[in-house]
Design a protein around this motif. Sequence first.
Motif, PDB file in Angstrom:
ATOM      1  N   ARG A 229     -27.454 -23.732  24.147  1.00  0.00           N
ATOM      2  CA  ARG A 229     -27.971 -22.946  23.025  1.00  0.00           C
ATOM      3  C   ARG A 229     -26.849 -22.575  22.057  1.00  0.00           C
ATOM      4  O   ARG A 229     -27.019 -22.634  20.833  1.00  0.00           O
ATOM      5  N   MET A 230     -25.690 -22.197  22.597  1.00  0.00           N
ATOM      6  CA  MET A 230     -24.574 -21.833  21.739  1.00  0.00           C
ATOM      7  C   MET A 230     -24.101 -23.023  20.909  1.00  0.00           C
ATOM      8  O   MET A 230     -23.795 -22.894  19.722  1.00  0.00           O
ATOM      9  N   ASN A 231     -24.019 -24.196  21.536  1.00  0.00           N
ATOM     10  CA  ASN A 231     -23.584 -25.387  20.804  1.00  0.00           C
ATOM     11  C   ASN A 231     -24.514 -25.689  19.636  1.00  0.00           C
ATOM     12  O   ASN A 231     -24.069 -26.044  18.538  1.00  0.00           O
ATOM     13  N   ASN A 232     -25.806 -25.548  19.867  1.00  0.00           N
ATOM     14  CA  ASN A 232     -26.760 -25.804  18.791  1.00  0.00           C
ATOM     15  C   ASN A 232     -26.709 -24.714  17.728  1.00  0.00           C
ATOM     16  O   ASN A 232     -26.867 -24.989  16.537  1.00  0.00           O
ATOM     17  N   ALA A 233     -26.472 -23.481  18.156  1.00  0.00           N
ATOM     18  CA  ALA A 233     -26.326 -22.398  17.186  1.00  0.00           C
ATOM     19  C   ALA A 233     -25.085 -22.624  16.328  1.00  0.00           C
ATOM     20  O   ALA A 233     -25.105 -22.394  15.108  1.00  0.00           O
ATOM     21  N   ILE A 234     -24.007 -23.100  16.947  1.00  0.00           N
ATOM     22  CA  ILE A 234     -22.775 -23.370  16.207  1.00  0.00           C
ATOM     23  C   ILE A 234     -23.012 -24.441  15.146  1.00  0.00           C
ATOM     24  O   ILE A 234     -22.564 -24.314  13.998  1.00  0.00           O
ATOM     25  N   ARG A 235     -23.712 -25.507  15.510  1.00  0.00           N
ATOM     26  CA  ARG A 235     -24.005 -26.560  14.533  1.00  0.00           C
ATOM     27  C   ARG A 235     -24.777 -26.008  13.340  1.00  0.00           C
ATOM     28  O   ARG A 235     -24.477 -26.325  12.180  1.00  0.00           O
ATOM     29  N   LEU A 236     -25.779 -25.196  13.632  1.00  0.00           N
ATOM     30  CA  LEU A 236     -26.606 -24.652  12.551  1.00  0.00           C
ATOM     31  C   LEU A 236     -25.817 -23.673  11.686  1.00  0.00           C
ATOM     32  O   LEU A 236     -26.017 -23.607  10.468  1.00  0.00           O
ATOM     33  N   LEU A 237     -24.943 -22.896  12.313  1.00  0.00           N
ATOM     34  CA  LEU A 237     -24.119 -21.968  11.541  1.00  0.00           C
ATOM     35  C   LEU A 237     -23.167 -22.713  10.613  1.00  0.00           C
ATOM     36  O   LEU A 237     -22.923 -22.301   9.479  1.00  0.00           O
ATOM     37  N   MET A 238     -22.630 -23.826  11.093  1.00  0.00           N
ATOM     38  CA  MET A 238     -21.640 -24.565  10.325  1.00  0.00           C
ATOM     39  C   MET A 238     -22.262 -25.454   9.250  1.00  0.00           C
ATOM     40  O   MET A 238     -21.635 -25.706   8.216  1.00  0.00           O
ATOM     41  N   ARG A 239     -23.486 -25.913   9.471  1.00  0.00           N
ATOM     42  CA  ARG A 239     -24.028 -26.940   8.582  1.00  0.00           C
ATOM     43  C   ARG A 239     -25.248 -26.512   7.794  1.00  0.00           C
ATOM     44  O   ARG A 239     -25.780 -27.303   7.010  1.00  0.00           O
ATOM     45  N   THR A 240     -25.745 -25.286   8.010  1.00  0.00           N
ATOM     46  CA  THR A 240     -26.922 -24.833   7.269  1.00  0.00           C
ATOM     47  C   THR A 240     -26.699 -23.417   6.756  1.00  0.00           C
ATOM     48  O   THR A 240     -25.746 -22.738   7.148  1.00  0.00           O
ATOM     49  N   ASP A 241     -27.589 -22.995   5.871  1.00  0.00           N
ATOM     50  CA  ASP A 241     -27.582 -21.619   5.375  1.00  0.00           C
ATOM     51  C   ASP A 241     -28.697 -20.798   6.012  1.00  0.00           C
ATOM     52  O   ASP A 241     -29.097 -19.755   5.482  1.00  0.00           O
ATOM     53  N   ALA A 242     -29.209 -21.256   7.142  1.00  0.00           N
ATOM     54  CA  ALA A 242     -30.310 -20.558   7.815  1.00  0.00           C
ATOM     55  C   ALA A 242     -29.872 -19.155   8.228  1.00  0.00           C
ATOM     56  O   ALA A 242     -28.701 -18.909   8.542  1.00  0.00           O
ATOM     57  N   THR A 243     -30.831 -18.228   8.225  1.00  0.00           N
ATOM     58  CA  THR A 243     -30.538 -16.857   8.649  1.00  0.00           C
ATOM     59  C   THR A 243     -30.326 -16.818  10.155  1.00  0.00           C
ATOM     60  O   THR A 243     -30.728 -17.738  10.882  1.00  0.00           O
ATOM     61  N   LEU A 244     -29.718 -15.729  10.634  1.00  0.00           N
ATOM     62  CA  LEU A 244     -29.507 -15.582  12.080  1.00  0.00           C
ATOM     63  C   LEU A 244     -30.831 -15.557  12.826  1.00  0.00           C
ATOM     64  O   LEU A 244     -30.943 -16.086  13.939  1.00  0.00           O
ATOM     65  N   GLN A 245     -31.859 -14.938  12.239  1.00  0.00           N
ATOM     66  CA  GLN A 245     -33.171 -14.898  12.883  1.00  0.00           C
ATOM     67  C   GLN A 245     -33.743 -16.304  13.014  1.00  0.00           C
ATOM     68  O   GLN A 245     -34.290 -16.672  14.060  1.00  0.00           O
ATOM     69  N   GLU A 246     -33.608 -17.102  11.962  1.00  0.00           N
ATOM     70  CA  GLU A 246     -34.118 -18.477  12.002  1.00  0.00           C
ATOM     71  C   GLU A 246     -33.364 -19.305  13.040  1.00  0.00           C
ATOM     72  O   GLU A 246     -33.974 -20.084  13.788  1.00  0.00           O
ATOM     73  N   ILE A 247     -32.055 -19.123  13.093  1.00  0.00           N
ATOM     74  CA  ILE A 247     -31.257 -19.859  14.079  1.00  0.00           C
ATOM     75  C   ILE A 247     -31.615 -19.409  15.492  1.00  0.00           C
ATOM     76  O   ILE A 247     -31.748 -20.228  16.408  1.00  0.00           O
ATOM     77  N   ALA A 248     -31.785 -18.100  15.673  1.00  0.00           N
ATOM     78  CA  ALA A 248     -32.149 -17.569  16.995  1.00  0.00           C
ATOM     79  C   ALA A 248     -33.443 -18.198  17.490  1.00  0.00           C
ATOM     80  O   ALA A 248     -33.546 -18.645  18.640  1.00  0.00           O
TER      81      ALA A 248
END
Length: 658
Positions: A229-248
């Motif tokens: 889950r952390m690895n996928n969250a890291i990818r989304l944080l680095m490559r998208t502008d999605a909010t933390l709620q959306e990433i969660a």
Amino acid sequence: MDHLKLEDHMMLWNQVFIKIMDVRHTAMEQGEALRAYRLPVSAFLYTIRGSAQVWLDGNAHVAKEPYIFHGGKGMNLTILASDELEYYMILYKPILPLPNRQEFVHLMGEDNPFHFQYAFAPSHPLALFDKLVRLEKEWDQTHALDKLHVKAIFYQFVYELLRQLDQQRIRPVRPNLASLAAHYIHEHYAETITLESLAQALDCSEGHLSRQFKSEMQNSPIHYLNQVRMNNAIRLLMRTDATLQEIAEQVGFMDAHSLSRSFKKYKGLSPARFRKKHAHDWQDRELPLSMDGIAVLQTNNPLYNDIENHYQYKTGRELLMQRRTKIAVMALVMCISLLVSACGNTAHPNVNSQGSANKTEQSNQQAAATVKTRIVSTQKGDIKIPAEPKRVASDQYFGYLLKLGIVPVGVRSIMLNEAWISKSGLPETVMAGIEDLGDFPMNPEKLTYLEPDLIISSIEENIELYEKIGTTVFLPYWEDNSTAGPIDKFRRISKIFGKEQAAEEWIAEYEQKVADAKKKIAGIIKEGETVSIVQFGWNGLYVLAAEGGNYGSSTIYQMLRLPPTKQALQMKDGFAKVSLEVLPDYLGDHVFVYGAEDKGAEKILNSPVWKGVPAVKKGQVYYYGSSGEKQDEFVMEDPYSLELQLDKVVKVLLAGQK
């Protein structure tokens, strides 16, 4: 698997009860593929015509003639038809009746042969083909006698298959349980996963899965899940502008707060700071993006270790450092105190220092004498505890403690949000003084800081951690898949604190309320009629047992004494997970439904099967409660919840008569 293990396999076929789940006859065109089909139960696959490439969890086979395959629940099956292909698939579920001999229980739990993989060309294919044709014909019939015939033919098929397997000395291959679990986690990480649900998906015991996974992966399943889950969250944080709620929501966390809290544990900084620091790193990195997760896993050295379903801090260095820090602070305070004391003695040289020391020693002796203890019996043996604990921390039993007049210094997070609290009338000041100790196991840093004189643990695996912090009593909430009755639980917790009289007073009051409730609903359930309880769970459909269940079953069956069905009386695990197709077989004349407003319930309620249930047609269905986001008083079984449950059950029954 050697010949002896094959003998074990054959012995188990004589012990288990077999439930045929489906018989499928399928034709595939050339080039058509069935990709990554995860078997829901154990299965036989028999190709009767054509050829294909078949992969069982990555083990490749070429079937150019009649070929038979076997795999267990959770196995990944891929078929690529080289030309036109025709095959049969039989899905079945083996169930070992309990009680049974320990050797068979061990085999099913630790080395289940129904999970093993094997593939071979049968020496007498027509003998197997004949039984499959008959099996398919009878499976399409609806009469109960035909269903019995299906089982008879299936056992003939299994006998013939095992006979040929034995003759050819085929060696079945033990599946790689860790690999199966890892694949499942990568496919379902965005969903709610616990060790229990993972073991259930792979049809094995939690302990066996945990041991195999740790041995193979040097990691626990749930810690591995959180790394994914952390690895996928890291990818989304680095490559998208999605909010933390959306990433969660995308990676499997309940909300942004949960993601942020876990992220800090793994990376040492908040998601927002990580994003700001690394937002453009992916553009310059040498590793391809597909390798990013591997790099993160290798470089990440979290200070957290997961045991089974829950997070756990490493308990050696961190706690030692905490204790050293506390000792250092205490030493500093003592030094300051001595310095002040010394200055005071200099200013007043006539003070008798020896007399002061004697008085201090006497005071300490008197204080020590006032600390009384007593012995309580637990499943882990006799434990010496304070006679009147003042600082209690507990990972369960919140409502029980408060009803006994015991306000704990700290409890698990979820307990501070239990549905009964808002309806209990407890002052807000009571709740405000209780520390949030996180999930299982409770946060050891906070526990150490709170200095509890008694810790209540409902999970055995956490005891060793808690005992390093303070006196710990083991009081299991769940026993296997069932649970003790709530009244029994209340009496058990009251004995620990010597509050038996207070418990019995409440029980007497509650039993009077139950008696009054019975009078109100008298006549609704007529003599000879039975009652069932159905739960629409997030991962399946459940029928609750007459004993050992949850979600209001104790109120309905044990308290109000509403008559259960024979099936409910025979359930040993507190519940039975059933398919929609067989649900009517478990239902009585009146049906309570828990979770009718939860996700997935609408599909069931609108199905022809449900609408055809006699109780539904007669309007003798009573909807109550929710285990989803709207969790209510039926989730827990403490005294506060029991009082609310009783009122609710009476209301829905009376409303059904209008």
